[in-house]
Design an enzyme around this catalytic site. Structure first.
Site, mmCIF file in Angstrom:
data_model
loop_
_atom_site.group_PDB
_atom_site.id
_atom_site.type_symbol
_atom_site.label_atom_id
_atom_site.label_comp_id
_atom_site.label_asym_id
_atom_site.label_seq_id
_atom_site.Cartn_x
_atom_site.Cartn_y
_atom_site.Cartn_z
ATOM 1 N N TYR A 151 39.601 51.091 41.239
ATOM 2 C CA TYR A 151 38.412 50.601 41.633
ATOM 3 C C TYR A 151 37.692 51.585 42.389
ATOM 4 O O TYR A 151 36.166 51.561 42.572
ATOM 5 C CB TYR A 151 38.756 49.292 42.663
ATOM 6 C CG TYR A 151 37.625 48.536 42.933
ATOM 7 C CD1 TYR A 151 37.060 47.747 41.976
ATOM 8 C CD2 TYR A 151 37.183 48.241 44.194
ATOM 9 C CE1 TYR A 151 36.045 46.877 42.116
ATOM 10 C CE2 TYR A 151 36.064 47.393 44.484
ATOM 11 C CZ TYR A 151 35.468 46.496 43.429
ATOM 12 O OH TYR A 151 34.500 45.712 43.654
ATOM 13 N N LYS A 210 32.175 48.770 48.450
ATOM 14 C CA LYS A 210 32.418 47.527 49.413
ATOM 15 C C LYS A 210 32.847 47.627 50.858
ATOM 16 O O LYS A 210 32.485 46.744 51.356
ATOM 17 C CB LYS A 210 33.580 46.724 48.425
ATOM 18 C CG LYS A 210 33.147 46.433 46.988
ATOM 19 C CD LYS A 210 32.049 45.594 46.822
ATOM 20 C CE LYS A 210 32.050 44.647 45.568
ATOM 21 N NZ LYS A 210 30.681 43.800 45.334
HETATM 22 P P1 NAD Z 1 28.693 39.531 36.682
HETATM 23 O O1 NAD Z 1 28.601 40.802 35.570
HETATM 24 O O2 NAD Z 1 28.538 38.265 36.313
HETATM 25 O O3 NAD Z 1 27.756 39.844 37.823
HETATM 26 C C1 NAD Z 1 27.324 41.117 38.006
HETATM 27 C C2 NAD Z 1 25.769 41.323 38.473
HETATM 28 O O4 NAD Z 1 25.396 42.571 38.732
HETATM 29 C C3 NAD Z 1 25.241 41.115 36.939
HETATM 30 O O5 NAD Z 1 24.400 39.895 36.984
HETATM 31 C C4 NAD Z 1 24.407 42.333 36.650
HETATM 32 O O6 NAD Z 1 23.200 41.919 36.275
HETATM 33 C C5 NAD Z 1 24.055 42.617 38.201
HETATM 34 N N1 NAD Z 1 23.516 43.873 38.370
HETATM 35 C C6 NAD Z 1 24.133 45.143 38.040
HETATM 36 N N2 NAD Z 1 23.340 46.178 38.221
HETATM 37 C C7 NAD Z 1 22.332 45.664 38.840
HETATM 38 C C8 NAD Z 1 20.795 46.206 39.284
HETATM 39 N N3 NAD Z 1 20.832 47.657 39.183
HETATM 40 N N4 NAD Z 1 20.050 45.477 39.685
HETATM 41 C C9 NAD Z 1 20.249 44.163 39.715
HETATM 42 N N5 NAD Z 1 21.590 43.468 39.399
HETATM 43 C C10 NAD Z 1 22.421 44.493 38.995
HETATM 44 O O7 NAD Z 1 30.091 39.806 37.435
HETATM 45 P P2 NAD Z 1 30.639 38.906 38.629
HETATM 46 O O8 NAD Z 1 32.293 39.146 38.736
HETATM 47 O O9 NAD Z 1 30.221 37.615 38.740
HETATM 48 O O10 NAD Z 1 30.081 39.861 40.014
HETATM 49 C C11 NAD Z 1 29.337 39.252 40.942
HETATM 50 C C12 NAD Z 1 29.886 40.040 42.458
HETATM 51 O O11 NAD Z 1 31.246 39.539 42.732
HETATM 52 C C13 NAD Z 1 29.949 41.389 42.343
HETATM 53 O O12 NAD Z 1 29.416 41.985 43.658
HETATM 54 C C14 NAD Z 1 31.405 41.976 42.186
HETATM 55 O O13 NAD Z 1 31.652 43.081 42.772
HETATM 56 C C15 NAD Z 1 31.854 40.754 42.887
HETATM 57 N N6 NAD Z 1 33.482 40.440 42.847
HETATM 58 C C16 NAD Z 1 33.794 40.096 41.530
HETATM 59 C C17 NAD Z 1 35.049 39.901 41.535
HETATM 60 C C18 NAD Z 1 35.844 39.636 39.817
HETATM 61 O O14 NAD Z 1 36.975 39.819 39.685
HETATM 62 N N7 NAD Z 1 35.004 39.180 38.907
HETATM 63 C C19 NAD Z 1 36.132 39.933 42.317
HETATM 64 C C20 NAD Z 1 35.621 40.166 43.732
HETATM 65 C C21 NAD Z 1 34.139 40.270 43.869
HETATM 66 O O1 0WE Z 2 33.564 44.418 41.583
HETATM 67 C C1 0WE Z 2 33.980 44.366 40.628
HETATM 68 C C2 0WE Z 2 33.867 44.945 39.147
HETATM 69 C C3 0WE Z 2 32.267 45.643 39.383
HETATM 70 C C4 0WE Z 2 31.872 46.486 38.435
HETATM 71 C C5 0WE Z 2 32.344 46.402 37.136
HETATM 72 C C6 0WE Z 2 31.897 47.327 36.046
HETATM 73 C C7 0WE Z 2 32.249 47.255 34.719
HETATM 74 C C8 0WE Z 2 31.234 47.662 33.526
HETATM 75 C C9 0WE Z 2 31.119 47.567 38.665
HETATM 76 N N1 0WE Z 2 30.596 48.512 37.695
HETATM 77 C C10 0WE Z 2 30.840 48.479 36.429
HETATM 78 N N2 0WE Z 2 30.484 48.965 35.594
HETATM 79 C C11 0WE Z 2 30.556 49.087 34.176
HETATM 80 O O2 0WE Z 2 30.071 49.842 33.342
HETATM 81 N N3 0WE Z 2 35.256 43.610 40.503
HETATM 82 C C12 0WE Z 2 35.921 43.159 41.889
HETATM 83 C C13 0WE Z 2 36.169 43.462 39.138
HETATM 84 C C14 0WE Z 2 37.137 44.456 39.262
HETATM 85 O O3 0WE Z 2 36.844 45.625 38.781
HETATM 86 C C15 0WE Z 2 37.844 46.558 38.772
HETATM 87 C C16 0WE Z 2 39.043 45.730 39.279
HETATM 88 C C17 0WE Z 2 38.533 44.418 39.693
HETATM 89 C C18 0WE Z 2 39.141 43.206 40.123
HETATM 90 C C19 0WE Z 2 37.837 47.799 38.574
HETATM 91 C C20 0WE Z 2 39.248 48.441 38.726
HETATM 92 C C21 0WE Z 2 40.290 47.736 39.174
HETATM 93 C C22 0WE Z 2 40.259 46.290 39.572
#
Ligand code: NAD
Ligand code: 0WE
Length: 256
Positions: A156, A163
């Site tokens: 991560y 974060k």
């Molecule tokens: P997602 O890919 O659907 O959403 C991520 C969003 O970030 C996308 O809509 C993308 O367009 C946007 N983004 C990236 N770069 C950007 C930029 N320069 N300008 C504007 N938007 C931009 O994935 P998600 O899992 O729904 O992620 C949403 C949030 O939830 C993130 O902050 C992620 O860290 C957080 N989160 C995700 C998880 C998980 O496991 N999926 C867990 C905890 C927190």
């Molecule tokens: O916040 C996230 C993921 C955010 C994210 C994901 C990507 C994938 C594609 C940010 N940047 C990128 N860039 C890319 O090019 N999560 C909470 C999901 C997540 O991501 C991980 C996790 C978990 C959970 C990455 C490593 C280990 C665990």
């Protein structure tokens, strides 16, 4: 009873129907909120526009949060069309792919700046613009975080550091905006298979690891995050601000 009748919300972070932001959008709309959407670039517009129009959205605008002009344009439009704002949802994160696979110690200046800019600073600038439209309206700002800010989650990396900055920003923003009646909170979600997770190698194994150890013995879904979001943006949480609420089946409380 519609909990958000007459409320206006702007949502940043819908990429597709699996996005956490989309689940939150549907929940808010289901409670009577009117929603404006933004999308990060033309490629995503094709996915976001049909979803947004499907729930009656009239304001659908591009916003790459690294571009100040696009941010200005979004809030100029909200001021012109709505004259005010009640809710802002921030569900945005990005780091360069190599920074999520190489050891953290190898993170370069550019990769560090990109991750912190998109994933943490964006909340500050969006909150500043939103606050100007929330005067006298008991506004609520909500962002999405992950436990990688508190404990080491291998790979991560710089996202964990971003974060941590995001969660600290929630507290400083809550302090700044509290006197205006604006609340600022975060949800720390357990792993969910969204687009942002799809690119992560070994994500399936991570889901198994989490559900095995979590008190509830399962993973969570985006709808459960959306229900917690509903609480945090509604009057149900009127005295809650600066908080990070874990929605992770209890995973974070475990020591062994
Ligand atoms: P997602 O890919 O659907 O959403 C991520 C969003 O970030 C996308 O809509 C993308 O367009 C946007 N983004 C990236 N770069 C950007 C930029 N320069 N300008 C504007 N938007 C931009 O994935 P998600 O899992 O729904 O992620 C949403 C949030 O939830 C993130 O902050 C992620 O860290 C957080 N989160 C995700 C998880 C998980 O496991 N999926 C867990 C905890 C927190
Ligand atoms: O916040 C996230 C993921 C955010 C994210 C994901 C990507 C994938 C594609 C940010 N940047 C990128 N860039 C890319 O090019 N999560 C909470 C999901 C997540 O991501 C991980 C996790 C978990 C959970 C990455 C490593 C280990 C665990």
């Amino acid at each position: 009873m519609e909990m958000l009748k007459g409320k206006r919300a702007v949502i940043f972070g819908v990429a597709n129907e699996r996005s956490i932001a989309w689940a939150i959008s549907q929940a808010l709309h289901g409670q009577g909120a009117e929603i404006a959407f933004t999308y990060a670039g033309e490629i995503l517009e094709k996915r976001v526009r049909p979803l947004a129009e499907g729930i009656g959205a009239k304001i659908i605008l591009p916003c790459d949060v690294t571009k100040d002009e696009e941010i200005d344009q979004v809030f100029d439009t909200l001021r012109k069309e709505w004259g005010g704002l009640d809710i802002l949802i921030h569900a945005i994160a990005f780091a360069a792919k190599e920074d999520l696979s190489n050891p953290y110690v190898q993170t370069g200046r550019q990769g560090f700046h990109l991750a912190l800019d998109v994933s943490a600073y964006s909340l500050v600038v969006l909150s500043r613009h939103a606050a100007a439209l929330m005067e006298g309206r008991k506004g609520s700002i909500l962002t999405m975080t992950y436990m990688g800010s508190e404990k080491v989650i291998p790979h991560y990396n710089v996202m964990g550091v971003a974060k941590a900055a995001l969660e600290a920003s929630v507290r400083y923003l809550a302090h700044d905006l509290g006197p205006k009646g604006i609340r600022v909170n975060a949800i720390s979600a357990g792993p969910i298979k969204t687009l942002a997770a799809a690119g992560i190698s070994g994500f399936r194994e991570m889901l198994h690891y989490s559900s095995d150890r979590a008190p509830l013995k399962r993973n969570i879904d985006a709808e459960e995050v959306a229900q917690a979001a509903l609480y945090l943006v509604s009057d149900m949480s009127s005295a809650v601000t600066g908080e990070v609420v874990h929605v992770d089946a209890g995973y974070n409380i475990m020591g062994m």
